[in-house]
Design a protein around this motif. Structure first.
Motif: not given
Length: 56
Positions: A4-10, A16-22
């Motif tokens: 998530e940090n790679l996607a959001r910050d960089l 598919d980010l669906s499995g990285s939320d919790i």
């Protein structure tokens, strides 16, 4: 969380980010059970409760 940090910050495109939320570890499980947010210690149940509590 690192994905998530790679996607959001960089801005790294992630398919598919669906499995990285919790992130459910032993501490999350204990808190959810002790506060009666979750009814039982099943991983899928705790993740589902977490998603309902904080959908975004």
């Amino acid at each position: 969380m690192a994905v998530e940090n790679l996607a959001r910050d960089l801005g790294v495109p992630i398919a598919d980010l669906s499995g990285s939320d919790i992130a459910c570890d032993v501490h999350v499980r204990r808190v959810f059970l002790r506060t009666h947010l979750a009814e039982y210690a099943d991983l899928d149940h705790i993740v589902d409760v977490g998603r309902r509590l904080h959908p975004r």
